[in-house]
Scaffold this active site. Structure first.
Site, mmCIF file in Angstrom:
data_model
loop_
_atom_site.group_PDB
_atom_site.id
_atom_site.type_symbol
_atom_site.label_atom_id
_atom_site.label_comp_id
_atom_site.label_asym_id
_atom_site.label_seq_id
_atom_site.Cartn_x
_atom_site.Cartn_y
_atom_site.Cartn_z
ATOM 1 N N GLU A 270 14.859 11.156 -15.821
ATOM 2 C CA GLU A 270 16.056 11.863 -16.284
ATOM 3 C C GLU A 270 16.860 12.463 -15.129
ATOM 4 O O GLU A 270 17.722 13.316 -15.334
ATOM 5 C CB GLU A 270 15.648 12.955 -17.282
ATOM 6 N N HIS B 191 14.935 19.276 -20.897
ATOM 7 C CA HIS B 191 14.941 19.058 -19.449
ATOM 8 C C HIS B 191 14.528 20.354 -18.774
ATOM 9 O O HIS B 191 14.729 21.443 -19.316
ATOM 10 C CB HIS B 191 16.337 18.667 -18.930
ATOM 11 N N CYS C 45 24.234 21.045 -16.438
ATOM 12 C CA CYS C 45 24.201 19.650 -16.889
ATOM 13 C C CYS C 45 25.385 18.861 -16.362
ATOM 14 O O CYS C 45 25.319 17.647 -16.205
ATOM 15 C CB CYS C 45 24.226 19.583 -18.418
#
Length: 446
Positions: A174, A250, A369
């Site tokens: 990720e 995350h 993000c």
């Protein structure tokens, strides 16, 4: 030689919508089917980029993906004209269709993992696009992400680009959302922290049971190998599986690091004491601040809802650090009270700046993000495609571009309209000229 950390934010694409695609991301699921504003989302992102540039930070921009992804739909058996493909897919397989329309590439923390030249064996900055295998809508991104990164960091004397890891859950990666770096100065050798959720090849190890762990230990190891990192400056840490099951999909939802500071929630990691001892040993001499937020100060629910840790932690020109937070933090009493107290404590964090990124927040992505961090020295920075760097002129050009091409309102039903596809392609074709990227999209190579 001067050293910098440059934030490259993702431009929000013209198909920004709320389809609730991200299982395990509570905000994304809660806002499914709401009407979105691509224009507002893009402008909010640009405004945040410009605000950081005005703070003295060096700020770049990464182009979005081309959506709807008609090529992906054709691979899945839909045929005919582009209009027919969109209509067939929307009618026969609406969930797949919506996945192929996602503007999720705006969250560039998932674009790639980046290791600066001070850490790598060959002295180059290394990039590995994330394969994002856990979510179909994001697994469509890596190839074009690699194209965009190569066009942004094109000089092979300074930048090394790798292919994404195998498209398999065993190597689920990720990107920078599960990676941070601690250092004294950005240009000095640092300690790279790789945070993983599970072991793919050892089922006896702890793992979440409700929501998926998107990052594997094996993927993190592979990226470290690709980047030529030494064991002496890498630490692998497992995220607390219980937190993944509560919506911490995350690691950048529960911790953030910058230079000599790691800001984290007390429940963030497994075997925290052991991991932190290894970090200290590899970091070496110098002050290292582990700033722990305990549950009594900020509950896990408040941390997730406000995205307290999905903030940007940046070093200002005067050496003090600032937290770049979403206005959701300011609006949450417990989080706001904690941040007001934090800046008075004996840590490098002395400032809080709030920005409205609600269009992103509703899809489950805060300020952290939206950016990919790239540490560089001045020679490397000069070798970057300068048209991708944010300044007053480029800010104005990009805002005008958004005004010209983006819709004010977009519903999920609008995604099947071939006019939106054509609008998006026209917009992105023009953007590649603004950013001097060349042909990075499949539709440009027909």
């Amino acid at each position: 030689m001067k050293q910098f950390e440059v934030n490259f934010d993702g431009l929000v694409g013209p198909t920004h919508n709320y389809a609730g695609l991200s299982y395990g991301n509570v905000a994304s699921l809660n806002n499914a089917s709401a009407q979105s504003s691509p224009k507002q989302a893009a402008k909010q992102g640009l405004k945040k980029m410009k605000a950081l540039a005005d703070l003295g930070m060096i700020q770049g921009v990464l182009a979005p993906q081309a959506r709807p992804d008609v090529d992906a739909l054709r691979r899945l058996g839909f045929s005919g004209s582009d209009a027919n493909v969109l209509q067939q897919a929307a009618k026969q397989a609406p969930a797949i269709f919506q996945a192929c329309c996602s503007a999720s590439s705006m969250w560039t923390a998932n674009a790639a993992t980046v290791s600066p030249s001070a850490d790598t064996a060959d002295g180059k900055v290394h990039f590995t696009p994330a394969n994002l295998t856990n979510k179909y809508h994001r697994s469509l991104e890596p190839q074009v992400t690699g194209n965009i990164l190569k066009a942004t960091f094109a000089n092979q004397q300074y930048f090394s680009h790798h292919n994404h890891l195998p498209d398999n859950e065993h190597f689920g990666d990720e990107g920078a959302a599960n990676h941070t770096r601690l250092c004294r100065e950005y240009g000095e050798r640092g300690v790279e922290l790789f945070v993983y959720g599970r072991y793919a090849f050892d089922k006896s190890k702890p793992a979440p049971v409700k929501f998926p762990a998107r990052q594997t230990f094996e993927a993190s190891q592979a990226v470290a190998r690709l980047h030529g990192l030494s064991d002496d400056n890498v630490v692998f840490i497992q995220q607390n599986p219980d937190l993944i099951d509560q919506g911490v999909f995350h690691n950048d939802v529960i911790s953030v690091g910058n230079q000599n500071v790691l800001f984290y929630h007390e429940q963030a990691f497994l075997d925290t004491d052991k991991a932190f001892a290894e970090i200290k040993q590899k970091y070496g001499a110098g002050d290292l601040h582990f700033i722990k937020v305990i549950t009594e100060q900020v509950s896990l629910q408040d941390a997730i809802k406000s995205y307290l840790f999905n903030t940007q932690l940046v070093t200002l020109a005067n050496g003090e650090m600032a937290i770049i937070a979403p206005t959701d933090c300011e609006e949450n009493p417990a989080v706001s009270a904690y941040l007001n107290e934090l800046v008075s404590l004996n840590t490098p964090i002395k400032h809080i700046r709030y920005y409205d990124v609600k269009q992103s927040m509703r899809n489950g992505g805060g300020p952290a993000c939206l950016r990919l961090r790239v540490a560089m020295n001045e020679t490397e920075l000069a070798a970057v495609n300068q048209s991708t760097m944010m300044n007053d002129a480029q800010f104005e050009r990009l805002n005008n571009w958004v005004d010209k091409h983006y819709r004010d309102r977009l519903s999920v039903d609008d995604l099947r309209d071939v006019a939106l596809l054509n609008e998006s392609r026209t917009a992105l074709d023009e953007l590649t000229q603004l950013l001097k990227l060349g042909s990075v999209y499949p539709f440009q190579k027909v």
